[in-house]
Design a protein around this motif. Sequence first.
Motif, mmCIF file in Angstrom:
data_model
loop_
_atom_site.group_PDB
_atom_site.id
_atom_site.type_symbol
_atom_site.label_atom_id
_atom_site.label_comp_id
_atom_site.label_asym_id
_atom_site.label_seq_id
_atom_site.Cartn_x
_atom_site.Cartn_y
_atom_site.Cartn_z
ATOM 1 N N LYS A 34 0.868 -1.177 0.000
ATOM 2 C CA LYS A 34 0.000 0.000 0.000
ATOM 3 C C LYS A 34 0.913 1.238 0.000
ATOM 4 C CE LYS A 34 -3.991 1.758 2.494
ATOM 5 N NZ LYS A 34 -4.871 1.517 3.649
ATOM 6 N N PRO A 35 0.775 2.125 -0.991
ATOM 7 C CA PRO A 35 1.743 3.220 -1.160
ATOM 8 C C PRO A 35 2.024 4.050 0.083
ATOM 9 C CG PRO A 35 0.281 3.130 -3.048
ATOM 10 C CD PRO A 35 -0.243 2.139 -2.037
ATOM 11 N N GLU A 36 0.988 4.422 0.831
ATOM 12 C CA GLU A 36 1.223 5.287 1.989
ATOM 13 C C GLU A 36 1.924 4.578 3.146
ATOM 14 O OE1 GLU A 36 -3.082 4.099 1.560
ATOM 15 O OE2 GLU A 36 -1.683 5.180 0.310
ATOM 16 N N MET A 37 2.112 3.258 3.038
ATOM 17 C CA MET A 37 2.749 2.498 4.114
ATOM 18 C C MET A 37 4.179 2.069 3.771
ATOM 19 S SD MET A 37 -0.482 0.177 5.324
ATOM 20 C CE MET A 37 0.101 -0.187 6.968
ATOM 21 N N ILE A 38 4.680 2.453 2.602
ATOM 22 C CA ILE A 38 5.981 1.941 2.145
ATOM 23 C C ILE A 38 7.122 2.323 3.085
ATOM 24 C CG2 ILE A 38 6.409 3.852 0.539
ATOM 25 C CD1 ILE A 38 7.446 0.154 0.064
ATOM 26 N N ALA A 39 7.144 3.540 3.581
ATOM 27 C CA ALA A 39 8.247 3.960 4.462
ATOM 28 C C ALA A 39 8.243 3.165 5.761
ATOM 29 C CB ALA A 39 8.167 5.458 4.746
ATOM 30 N N ASP A 40 7.063 2.936 6.341
ATOM 31 C CA ASP A 40 6.967 2.155 7.574
ATOM 32 C C ASP A 40 7.386 0.709 7.348
ATOM 33 O OD1 ASP A 40 6.042 4.361 9.003
ATOM 34 O OD2 ASP A 40 3.939 3.908 8.558
ATOM 35 N N VAL A 41 6.977 0.152 6.222
ATOM 36 C CA VAL A 41 7.358 -1.226 5.884
ATOM 37 C C VAL A 41 8.871 -1.338 5.719
ATOM 38 C CG1 VAL A 41 7.237 -2.963 4.043
ATOM 39 C CG2 VAL A 41 5.141 -1.890 4.891
ATOM 40 N N CYS A 42 9.468 -0.392 5.002
ATOM 41 C CA CYS A 42 10.916 -0.424 4.790
ATOM 42 C C CYS A 42 11.673 -0.284 6.104
ATOM 43 C CB CYS A 42 11.329 0.665 3.804
ATOM 44 S SG CYS A 42 10.828 0.312 2.107
ATOM 45 N N LEU A 43 11.208 0.591 6.972
ATOM 46 C CA LEU A 43 11.853 0.774 8.271
ATOM 47 C C LEU A 43 11.782 -0.516 9.093
ATOM 48 C CD1 LEU A 43 13.329 2.908 9.957
ATOM 49 C CD2 LEU A 43 11.115 3.535 10.934
ATOM 50 N N PRO A 105 5.726 8.307 -0.383
ATOM 51 C CA PRO A 105 6.574 8.703 0.750
ATOM 52 C C PRO A 105 8.048 8.378 0.482
ATOM 53 C CG PRO A 105 4.683 7.429 1.507
ATOM 54 C CD PRO A 105 4.710 7.325 0.009
ATOM 55 N N THR A 106 8.928 9.221 0.987
ATOM 56 C CA THR A 106 10.358 8.967 0.839
ATOM 57 C C THR A 106 10.801 7.843 1.764
ATOM 58 O OG1 THR A 106 12.553 9.980 0.857
ATOM 59 C CG2 THR A 106 11.043 10.669 2.591
ATOM 60 N N VAL A 107 11.859 7.150 1.360
ATOM 61 C CA VAL A 107 12.523 6.183 2.232
ATOM 62 C C VAL A 107 13.971 6.622 2.477
ATOM 63 C CG1 VAL A 107 11.029 4.248 1.628
ATOM 64 C CG2 VAL A 107 13.142 4.613 0.339
ATOM 65 N N SER A 108 14.256 7.890 2.196
ATOM 66 C CA SER A 108 15.627 8.402 2.363
ATOM 67 C C SER A 108 16.071 8.428 3.823
ATOM 68 C CB SER A 108 15.760 9.794 1.736
ATOM 69 O OG SER A 108 14.907 10.712 2.372
ATOM 70 N N PHE A 129 8.585 12.565 -4.089
ATOM 71 C CA PHE A 129 8.754 11.777 -2.870
ATOM 72 C C PHE A 129 8.517 12.673 -1.661
ATOM 73 C CE2 PHE A 129 10.915 9.375 -6.100
ATOM 74 C CZ PHE A 129 10.502 8.074 -5.832
ATOM 75 N N GLU A 130 7.375 12.467 -1.006
ATOM 76 C CA GLU A 130 6.959 13.271 0.148
ATOM 77 C C GLU A 130 7.963 13.122 1.291
ATOM 78 O OE1 GLU A 130 3.207 11.487 1.122
ATOM 79 O OE2 GLU A 130 2.653 11.498 -0.993
ATOM 80 N N GLY A 131 8.425 14.244 1.811
ATOM 81 C CA GLY A 131 9.340 14.234 2.939
ATOM 82 C C GLY A 131 10.808 14.121 2.558
ATOM 83 N N HIS A 132 11.114 14.093 1.272
ATOM 84 C CA HIS A 132 12.517 14.015 0.842
ATOM 85 C C HIS A 132 13.230 15.303 1.241
ATOM 86 C CE1 HIS A 132 16.041 13.867 -1.734
ATOM 87 N NE2 HIS A 132 15.802 12.566 -1.876
ATOM 88 N N PRO A 133 14.449 15.212 1.789
ATOM 89 C CA PRO A 133 15.125 16.413 2.293
ATOM 90 C C PRO A 133 15.656 17.368 1.219
ATOM 91 C CG PRO A 133 16.544 14.504 2.519
ATOM 92 C CD PRO A 133 15.200 14.008 2.059
ATOM 93 N N ASP A 134 15.845 16.909 -0.021
ATOM 94 C CA ASP A 134 16.454 17.757 -1.045
ATOM 95 C C ASP A 134 16.034 17.300 -2.439
ATOM 96 O OD1 ASP A 134 18.030 19.731 -2.187
ATOM 97 O OD2 ASP A 134 19.857 18.530 -2.112
ATOM 98 N N LEU A 135 14.735 17.259 -2.695
ATOM 99 C CA LEU A 135 14.245 16.730 -3.959
ATOM 100 C C LEU A 135 14.377 17.778 -5.065
ATOM 101 C CD1 LEU A 135 13.044 14.099 -5.020
ATOM 102 C CD2 LEU A 135 10.783 15.099 -4.714
#
Length: 165
Positions: A34-43, A105-108, A129-135
């Motif tokens: 699910k796209p909005e959960m990708i960062a949590d899954v990766c973490l 969401p970013t995974v950076s 990528f939402e939340g990316h520090p330097d996109l």
Amino acid sequence: MTFEEIKALLISKFGEEVIVGEEQLGKQPALLIKPEMIADVCLELRNNDQTWFDFLSCLSGVDHGVEENVFSVVYHLASIPFKNQLTLKVKKYHDRSREDLPSFPTVSHVWRTADWHEREAFDLLGIFFEGHPDLRRILLPDDWEGYPLRKDYKAQEYYHGIKVN
């Protein structure tokens, strides 16, 4: 851990809605997240003692074409200590407008190398990528028009008076 064990781990942690599909064909099966959960899954996959996916070997943006109007991001993860690999994918419908880019969401913050991979996907496909520090653009000039790897991309004739073709 096997593919099925990783899938069960994610479902137990995030619920069944986290996995929206899976691809079993090919040499490396993939979980569609699910796209909005990708960062949590990766973490979770990076920090969990059973998986320890400590390396993002590749992140690629994909334009599925003007007929489908779908953009996706593919994440190739590796666990160096466990000698294991996993592919995750996220997909989203998008109307192809330049004003409102397809967004994930970013995974950076999970893997530092994602910073550069996400900037490349942004630069060439217009994936935000939402939340990316330097996109910002990484390969093309800042004032370049459009996203060259999109299926509907039309190259500009001139750039600062120089013929592009």
